[in-house]
Enzyme design. Structure first.
Site, PDB file in Angstrom:
ATOM      1  N   CYS A 185      20.260 -61.706   5.766  1.00  0.00           N
ATOM      2  CA  CYS A 185      20.613 -61.089   7.042  1.00  0.00           C
ATOM      3  C   CYS A 185      20.715 -59.567   6.892  1.00  0.00           C
ATOM      4  O   CYS A 185      21.436 -59.071   6.021  1.00  0.00           O
ATOM      5  CB  CYS A 185      21.938 -61.645   7.554  1.00  0.00           C
ATOM      6  SG  CYS A 185      22.416 -60.962   9.162  1.00  0.00           S
ATOM      7  N   ASN A 205       8.096 -66.139   4.130  1.00  0.00           N
ATOM      8  CA  ASN A 205       8.600 -65.862   5.477  1.00  0.00           C
ATOM      9  C   ASN A 205       8.219 -64.434   5.861  1.00  0.00           C
ATOM     10  O   ASN A 205       8.247 -63.535   5.031  1.00  0.00           O
ATOM     11  CB  ASN A 205      10.120 -66.043   5.476  1.00  0.00           C
ATOM     12  CG  ASN A 205      10.770 -65.732   6.814  1.00  0.00           C
ATOM     13  OD1 ASN A 205      11.837 -65.120   6.853  1.00  0.00           O
ATOM     14  ND2 ASN A 205      10.166 -66.130   7.899  1.00  0.00           N
TER      15      ASN A 205
END
Length: 418
Positions: A142, A246
């Site tokens: 994050c 990703n």
């Protein structure tokens, strides 16, 4: 618990596009073998990335239905929103809601955030002993300032001992119940402070079942382009467990290209599926070796939008007003590229109940076809590169100072996530 691969949605819930895929007969050679995560077998090596306010039970249901409706469609892995370990241990109503799963949802996947090894370990223990998860993912990716300024998320792997202690404790606790632990991370804090290769080696040594890498630094946030070469480098470094890629997967073709360019064992899809859960139909088809793709009309998109809203009502325990507030942020993503008109888009973004939503959707041109390139490409936030908010002196050493230890002890209290 019944695996997703054996769960089929009601025929009425399948879009015309999904039924087209299901009816297509063509010789197919799978792109990759099933993904093995500890004792779990994921038939289609595709993972729904945790996204705050998005990957709740309602959205995961839509994605599962899309994938199950394809020819060769089978179970992917659908991960919950990021949940703060401290909030989970305190059993806040929101954290308990966020870890709920549909009865047929398998594997039940939960992502945890934490900066204190003892707290993360205790949260994993709770999930395992109370049989609330079949898979646990740890968030080290994050980039949000309220997380990184506390030393969490993508800032945490810089502190190697802290990172090792959190991963090791979670794995040890989860092993008591045979639950695999994976991690998701970024390549580093910024170009001068890369962490992904060392973090990958540590995680592998401590027994994680897979490692997922977003090919951006925290400083990039969601701007620029993901560095897929970093995914390839991690795959060369981490040899005994799957490496998942990703970043910048906006279509099934992007996913196929990532696999071929990096050698990764599967892909993690985030912003690419915003407003288009049928991307999982495309991904399931592509990984099964099919060239078929879902191309819904505006009428079919409207049906999906309304179904999403109904699922949100269920997620919010029947609170229709709250569900409609929740669906508003999805409107622009669903309608991207379609001829909807400013007035209707504006009214949809203010919708207050399901009846109003149905009326507005009915006013759209249901026969409008898939708009092609105008509906493709980037979705969600992008922004620009920025300095990463970090605790004072965080980059001075790879080890924690006494001041940092004290700050981390209070960090989770001020980070929402449940």
């Amino acid at each position: 618990m019944t695996p997703d691969a054996q769960v089929q949605p009601d025929a009425a819930r399948q879009t015309h596009a999904a039924r087209q895929l299901e009816a297509t007969a063509e010789p197919m050679t799978p792109l990759l073998p099933p993904l093995r995560i500890g004792p779990l077998t994921i038939p289609t090596p595709v993972v729904l990335a945790p996204m705050a306010g998005i990957t709740n039970r309602a959205f995961r249901r839509l994605c599962r239905e899309a994938a199950a409706g394809t020819s060769g469609g089978s179970g992917c892995l659908y991960v919950s929103e990021m949940i703060t370990s401290r909030a989970l241990l305190e059993r806040t109503p929101m954290s308990l809601r966020m870890i709920t799963h549909d009865p047929e949802e398998f594997p039940r996947s939960v992502q945890l955030y934490g900066v204190d090894p003892a707290t993360v370990r205790a949260a994993v223990r709770m999930l395992v002993l109370e049989d609330r998860a079949d898979h646990i993912d740890l968030n080290f990716g994050c980039p949000v300032p309220k997380v990184t300024r506390k030393g969490g998320g993508s800032a945490l792997p810089w502190k190697t001992t802290l990172f090792r202690d959190i991963v090791a404790g979670a794995v040890q606790e989860a092993q008591r119940g045979g639950v695999p632990v994976t991690i998701k991370m970024r390549i580093g804090i910024d170009a001068g402070h890369l962490t992904y290769l060392e973090a990958g080696r540590i995680a592998e040594a401590e027994g994680v079942a897979a490692v997922a890498l977003h090919g951006r630094t925290a400083a990039q946030h969601y701007s620029g382009h993901a560095d897929w070469s970093a995914i390839a480098a991690l795959k060369e470094t981490v040899r005994t467990v799957p490496v998942l890629g990703n970043g910048d997967i906006w279509s099934a073709e992007d996913a196929v290209r990532m696999v071929r360019e990096t050698g990764c064992d599967g892909v993690v899809v985030g912003r690419g599926c915003l407003g288009r859960p049928w991307l999982f139909a495309d991904l399931a088809a592509a990984f099964a070796g099919s060239s078929q793709r879902a191309r819904p009309s505006l009428g079919e998109v409207g049906e999906t939008l309304q179904r999403h809203a109904r699922y949100l009502v269920d997620f919010h325990d029947g609170d229709e007003a709250r569900a409609c507030r929740d669906i508003r942020k999805h409107i622009a993503w669903y309608l991207k590229g379609f001829p909807a008109g400013h007035d209707v888009r504006h009214r949809l973004a203010l919708v207050a109940d399901l009846a109003a939503l149905a009326e507005l959707v009915a006013s759209l041109d249901a026969d409008a076809p898939w708009p092609g390139a105008d509906a493709e490409g980037q979705r969600g936030r992008a922004g620009t590169p920025r300095s990463v908010a970090l605790p004072d002196g965080w980059l001075d050493s790879r080890e924690l100072t006494a001041a940092h230890r004290e700050a981390l002890a209070h960090a989770e209290l001020s980070v929402s996530g449940g």
